[in-house]
Design an enzyme around this catalytic site. Sequence first.
Site, PDB file in Angstrom:
ATOM      1  N   HIS A 174      -5.796   2.864   0.847  1.00 51.13           N
ATOM      2  CA  HIS A 174      -5.104   4.069   1.322  1.00 51.13           C
ATOM      3  C   HIS A 174      -5.894   4.797   2.416  1.00 51.13           C
ATOM      4  CE1 HIS A 174      -2.824   3.105  -2.124  1.00 51.13           C
ATOM      5  NE2 HIS A 174      -3.437   3.861  -3.010  1.00 51.13           N
ATOM      6  N   ASP A 226       0.906  -1.144   0.000  1.00 49.26           N
ATOM      7  CA  ASP A 226       0.000   0.000   0.000  1.00 49.26           C
ATOM      8  C   ASP A 226       0.945   1.193   0.000  1.00 49.26           C
ATOM      9  OD1 ASP A 226      -1.453   2.275   0.752  1.00 49.26           O
ATOM     10  OD2 ASP A 226      -3.012   1.030   1.631  1.00 49.26           O
ATOM     11  N   HIS A 227       1.136   1.805  -1.170  1.00 44.73           N
ATOM     12  CA  HIS A 227       2.245   2.760  -1.263  1.00 44.73           C
ATOM     13  C   HIS A 227       2.048   3.980  -0.346  1.00 44.73           C
ATOM     14  CE1 HIS A 227      -0.308   4.890  -4.157  1.00 44.73           C
ATOM     15  NE2 HIS A 227       0.486   5.933  -4.034  1.00 44.73           N
TER      16      HIS A 227
HETATM   17  C1  BG6 Z   1      -3.187   4.299  -6.609  1.00 42.04           C
HETATM   18  C2  BG6 Z   1      -4.494   4.254  -7.342  1.00 42.04           C
HETATM   19  O1  BG6 Z   1      -3.153   3.316  -5.613  1.00 42.04           O
HETATM   20  O2  BG6 Z   1      -3.019   5.565  -6.014  1.00 42.04           O
HETATM   21  C3  BG6 Z   1      -4.548   5.359  -8.364  1.00 42.04           C
HETATM   22  O3  BG6 Z   1      -4.635   3.000  -7.986  1.00 42.04           O
HETATM   23  C4  BG6 Z   1      -4.241   6.685  -7.750  1.00 42.04           C
HETATM   24  O4  BG6 Z   1      -5.817   5.386  -9.011  1.00 42.04           O
HETATM   25  C5  BG6 Z   1      -2.968   6.610  -6.942  1.00 42.04           C
HETATM   26  O5  BG6 Z   1      -4.092   7.616  -8.800  1.00 42.04           O
HETATM   27  C6  BG6 Z   1      -2.716   7.885  -6.188  1.00 42.04           C
HETATM   28  O6  BG6 Z   1      -1.451   7.838  -5.612  1.00 42.04           O
HETATM   29  P1  BG6 Z   1      -0.724   9.169  -5.140  1.00 42.04           P
HETATM   30  O7  BG6 Z   1       0.488   8.678  -4.436  1.00 42.04           O
HETATM   31  O8  BG6 Z   1      -0.444   9.962  -6.363  1.00 42.04           O
HETATM   32  O9  BG6 Z   1      -1.722   9.840  -4.246  1.00 42.04           O
END
Ligand code: BG6
Length: 505
Positions: free
Chosen positions: A258, A195-196
């Site tokens: 997230h 989960d980045h």
């Molecule tokens: C990803 C989703 O996990 O997170 C994307 O699949 C989304 O749809 C992205 O655009 C958003 O990541 P960040 O780090 O740019 O907020």
Amino acid sequence: MNPLRDTRDARLPRVAGPCAVVLFGVTGDLARKKIMPAIYDLANRGLLPPGFGLVGFARREWADEDFAQEVHDSVREHARTPFREEVWRQLSQGIRFVAGDLADPQAFDRLRETVHSLDAERGTLGNHAFYLSIPPGLFPTVVSQIQQAGLAKKPPGAWRRVVIEKPFGHNLASAEELDRVLADVFAPDEIFRIDHYLGKETVQNILAVRFANEMFEPLWNSRYVDNIQITQAEDIGIGGRAGYYDGIGAARDVIQNHLLQLLALTAMDEPLSFDPRQVRQEKEKVLAAVTVPRDIDLHTARGQYATGWQGGVPVFGYLEEPGIPADSTTETFAAIRVDIDNRRWAGVPFYLRTGKRLGRRVTEVAVVFKRAPHLPFASTSVQELSDNALVFRIQPDEGITLRFGSKVPGVSAMEVRDVTMDFQYGDSFVDTSPEAYERLILDVLLGDPPLFPQAREVDLSWRILDPVLDRWSESGRPATYASGGWGPASAYEMIARDGRTWRRP
Ligand code: BG6
């Protein structure tokens, strides 16, 4: 002078041991934009060992050099640290490619031979991470191929790890099925779910601010907090991701993972220590206490972006995007209210919202406090006063804002207006934050699990979302909303029913 001086990050001092990453899905967006550049950035920061290998697997007639060229191009385009020939030379010597179909056992036999020869040539010592950057429907096939080819068996002293990207299932039942598939082959501590958001510095800082200070925690409860709003907004549409996005939608794409992770970090009790098991236990406890209001229609909202204009440029509506069926019911905006049934949070609603083609790109967690119980000022003096708020600005303008009322200078009557106190990362720290993927990939290679959600957290999140998704699946097409706005009318209505308004980030 050390050429790494500008790029080395003091907060990432640990160096991975000898190992190889086997990457499935090398032609995908994520691999090109995030994973391969992050591997190079780690190498550039001196955090990968000389005995490092990267093996790509795909249905392409590529030789090792062709794949190396792909990695090179993605690094040149997307890496965050400067390109250095000597780093690239060292990294590229460990790059291999296996051409084949994911369903073909012989391709996995070739993969086994490739990693074995890499172990011998590069000294990767039999330590292998399998990174599944592929559609989740293919996870079972790949995991069972890995097992059947004997790739999951590790020599004594070596490790095997599997890395998967969300979505972790489509609902609770499919997530549990995925858990079973993975558990057949890998032990729980060998499974790394990405989960980045958990790799973001600003997200980790929620725990630091809450638990390293004395002045916030006493206020962190229903006595002082009125509501908490967690927003992840993007100004872009789905881009070229129709194949991934349609049928998944905003709630599964962002809320399930997230936003519920942000909620868990914001609402959990203090862990006994930062040992991964202790942190996980507290997150699980709070997620288990989350409930969705019974009348889902009144407390949730969903929408699809309409054709329109954004930033002076004409933009497609969701249904006009290439690859999206004209009758798609997938939502590109989702908002839900949840409650937490425990002593700390009883009566404090948590509002979660996410969407594409909204007013701007911003992610924040806003803790909105109650009004002072009594204001000893004339009502005209405090007219413009809003609620006190502590806002974790996750991105893009990373920092924290505290909003409170303050006297307007002057000799006339006491007049009180909102002011803000700001903490900006850039002002206080000179090092740039590592990209979330760098941190997470390094943690996989180090076998460091605190930043990876475990099966139970994922299952608990689906338990929260499933009733909402089931209800939405019965209620036809979502309403549309204007590109560049803040979602459909129902989003404003759901929060207005509670006598509140959304923050304008
Ligand atoms: C990803 C989703 O996990 O997170 C994307 O699949 C989304 O749809 C992205 O655009 C958003 O990541 P960040 O780090 O740019 O907020």
